[in-house]
Design an enzyme around this catalytic site. Structure first.
Site, PDB file in Angstrom:
ATOM      1  N   THR A  28      17.439  21.741  27.636  1.00 59.34           N
ATOM      2  CA  THR A  28      18.570  21.913  28.544  1.00 59.34           C
ATOM      3  C   THR A  28      19.063  20.523  28.938  1.00 59.34           C
ATOM      4  O   THR A  28      18.624  19.515  28.406  1.00 59.34           O
ATOM      5  CB  THR A  28      18.137  22.690  29.803  1.00 59.34           C
ATOM      6  OG1 THR A  28      17.196  21.882  30.538  1.00 59.34           O
ATOM      7  CG2 THR A  28      17.476  24.006  29.439  1.00 59.34           C
ATOM      8  N   ASN A  86      17.000  29.508  40.925  1.00 60.57           N
ATOM      9  CA  ASN A  86      17.011  28.660  39.736  1.00 60.57           C
ATOM     10  C   ASN A  86      17.478  27.245  40.017  1.00 60.57           C
ATOM     11  O   ASN A  86      16.991  26.291  39.410  1.00 60.57           O
ATOM     12  CB  ASN A  86      17.915  29.301  38.666  1.00 60.57           C
ATOM     13  CG  ASN A  86      18.253  28.319  37.557  1.00 60.57           C
ATOM     14  OD1 ASN A  86      17.420  27.997  36.720  1.00 60.57           O
ATOM     15  ND2 ASN A  86      19.500  27.835  37.555  1.00 60.57           N
ATOM     16  N   LYS A 109       7.732  21.540  43.872  1.00 57.76           N
ATOM     17  CA  LYS A 109       7.346  22.708  43.082  1.00 57.76           C
ATOM     18  C   LYS A 109       6.020  23.306  43.541  1.00 57.76           C
ATOM     19  O   LYS A 109       5.868  24.528  43.586  1.00 57.76           O
ATOM     20  CB  LYS A 109       7.295  22.348  41.593  1.00 57.76           C
ATOM     21  CG  LYS A 109       8.670  22.034  40.994  1.00 57.76           C
ATOM     22  CD  LYS A 109       9.642  23.193  41.175  1.00 57.76           C
ATOM     23  CE  LYS A 109      10.973  22.943  40.490  1.00 57.76           C
ATOM     24  NZ  LYS A 109      11.923  24.078  40.674  1.00 57.76           N
ATOM     25  N   TYR A 122       8.831  15.523  42.571  1.00 58.31           N
ATOM     26  CA  TYR A 122       9.133  16.770  41.870  1.00 58.31           C
ATOM     27  C   TYR A 122       7.969  17.743  42.030  1.00 58.31           C
ATOM     28  O   TYR A 122       8.157  18.916  42.356  1.00 58.31           O
ATOM     29  CB  TYR A 122       9.399  16.476  40.399  1.00 58.31           C
ATOM     30  CG  TYR A 122       9.876  17.666  39.602  1.00 58.31           C
ATOM     31  CD1 TYR A 122      11.002  18.390  39.994  1.00 58.31           C
ATOM     32  CD2 TYR A 122       9.213  18.073  38.450  1.00 58.31           C
ATOM     33  CE1 TYR A 122      11.450  19.473  39.267  1.00 58.31           C
ATOM     34  CE2 TYR A 122       9.650  19.151  37.714  1.00 58.31           C
ATOM     35  CZ  TYR A 122      10.770  19.859  38.123  1.00 58.31           C
ATOM     36  OH  TYR A 122      11.192  20.945  37.388  1.00 58.31           O
ATOM     37  N   ASP A 153      26.027  24.664  47.822  1.00 57.83           N
ATOM     38  CA  ASP A 153      25.177  23.493  47.675  1.00 57.83           C
ATOM     39  C   ASP A 153      23.939  23.760  48.519  1.00 57.83           C
ATOM     40  O   ASP A 153      24.034  23.905  49.736  1.00 57.83           O
ATOM     41  CB  ASP A 153      25.921  22.237  48.157  1.00 57.83           C
ATOM     42  CG  ASP A 153      25.122  20.952  47.949  1.00 57.83           C
ATOM     43  OD1 ASP A 153      23.870  21.021  47.936  1.00 57.83           O
ATOM     44  OD2 ASP A 153      25.739  19.887  47.823  1.00 57.83           O
ATOM     45  N   SER A 157       9.987  27.779  38.620  1.00 53.17           N
ATOM     46  CA  SER A 157       9.199  26.593  38.901  1.00 53.17           C
ATOM     47  C   SER A 157       9.043  25.819  37.591  1.00 53.17           C
ATOM     48  O   SER A 157      10.004  25.653  36.849  1.00 53.17           O
ATOM     49  CB  SER A 157       7.846  26.983  39.510  1.00 53.17           C
ATOM     50  OG  SER A 157       7.079  25.849  39.844  1.00 53.17           O
ATOM     51  N   THR A 207      25.885  31.308  41.907  1.00 51.88           N
ATOM     52  CA  THR A 207      26.364  30.227  42.766  1.00 51.88           C
ATOM     53  C   THR A 207      26.411  28.930  41.979  1.00 51.88           C
ATOM     54  O   THR A 207      25.593  28.692  41.084  1.00 51.88           O
ATOM     55  CB  THR A 207      25.457  30.024  43.997  1.00 51.88           C
ATOM     56  OG1 THR A 207      24.208  29.436  43.599  1.00 51.88           O
ATOM     57  CG2 THR A 207      25.213  31.337  44.718  1.00 51.88           C
TER      58      THR A 207
END
Length: 280
Positions: free
Chosen positions: A184, A84, A153, A149, A57, A135, A33
């Site tokens: 990344t 993810n 998590k 954040y 979304d 995570s 997705t």
């Protein structure tokens, strides 16, 4: 090497992209997705019907179950579901706007919860499967400037832990992946900051803002190696409850758990002092 069919959210970049490329290269099927189909057009052109893709979304909660249902219907079976998609929201808690807080929760926490909930009836019907929740070391350790954040998590890890216990009798394994920093687009692309409040320039929370604004030192994690480790975990029996990836993640989690355990152990007597006397 066992080939599988995977459902992965957020396959356009980061770990999602690395996972998808490695899986398709070795011959697996991937249902992915993305929010923008143009970002993965190259994968469709190269791998054809082994790459199934749909727009999603995660903040549009009502769209999650229909997309998951369609993936299982079109592909017949899905062996591994990977949560993810997500991003980092940083800054002191006071600096974040209400809209930013709600969006982060909707994406990282509520979105992940609803993907798992949508997949479970299908996994039960096919008598097994694997759920992999991406995570971070920030799901067990906390740093200033990362309050929201961490909230998402820590929340999704608690959810995944409990779900793992609930669905084990159905042959469904649940694994939480806790990577450290990786090279990344996380810092330079998806990470967001709240509007700065001058008072927090003297706060420890300012370090997180500086890291996002400047990029900080290069992360030590190799996303290709991290993706390979995640893929390998799908064939482990029983499913590992957690996978810690990166020496930085190991250090942070070990230190946090050691400190938390010491705090708890020091309160053994005071904790029991609030019990009813034995026999009452």
């Amino acid at each position: 090497m066992t080939q599988h069919t995977w459902f992965i959210t957020g396959v356009n970049s980061g770990f999602g992209r690395a996972l998808t490329e490695q899986l398709l290269t070795r011959g697996d099927r991937v249902a992915g997705t993305v929010r923008n189909l143009d970002t993965v057009k190259d994968l469709g052109n190269k791998y054809g019907d082994r790459f199934w893709v749909e727009t999603l979304d995660l903040t549009h909660t009502a769209d999650i179950r229909p997309v998951v249902d369609k993936a299982f219907a079109d592909l017949g079976t899905v062996d591994v579901v990977v949560n993810n998609a997500g991003y980092g929201l940083f800054g002191a808690a006071e600096e974040l706007t209400d809209e930013q807080v709600e969006h982060a929760i909707d994406t990282n926490l509520l979105g992940s919860i609803q993907v798992i909930r949508a997949a479970l009836p299908h996994l039960r019907a096919q008598n097994g499967g694997r759920i992999i929740q991406i995570s971070t070391f920030g799901g067990q350790a906390a740093l200033p400037g990362g309050s929201m954040y961490h909230a998402t998590k820590w929340g999704v890890e608690g959810f995944a832990d409990a779900v793992g216990l609930e669905v084990a009798p159905f042959g469904i394994g649940v694994t939480i992946v806790e990577p450290g920093g990786a090279r990344t687009e996380f810092r330079s692309g998806s990470a967001q900051l709240g509007p700065a409040i001058e008072a927090y320039a003297a706060s420890p929370a300012f370090h997180a803002r500086t890291m996002i604004e400047t990029g900080g030192t290069p992360a030590i994690g190799d996303p290709v190696k991290i993706a390979a480790a995640i893929i390998a975990s799908a064939d482990q029996r029983p499913a590992p409850k957690r996978i810690v990836l990166g020496s930085d993640s190991f250090t942070m989690i070990s230190s946090a758990l050691t400190a938390r355990l010491a705090d708890v152990q020091a309160q053994k007597d005071s904790a029991s002092a609030t019990d009813y006397p034995v026999g009452e």
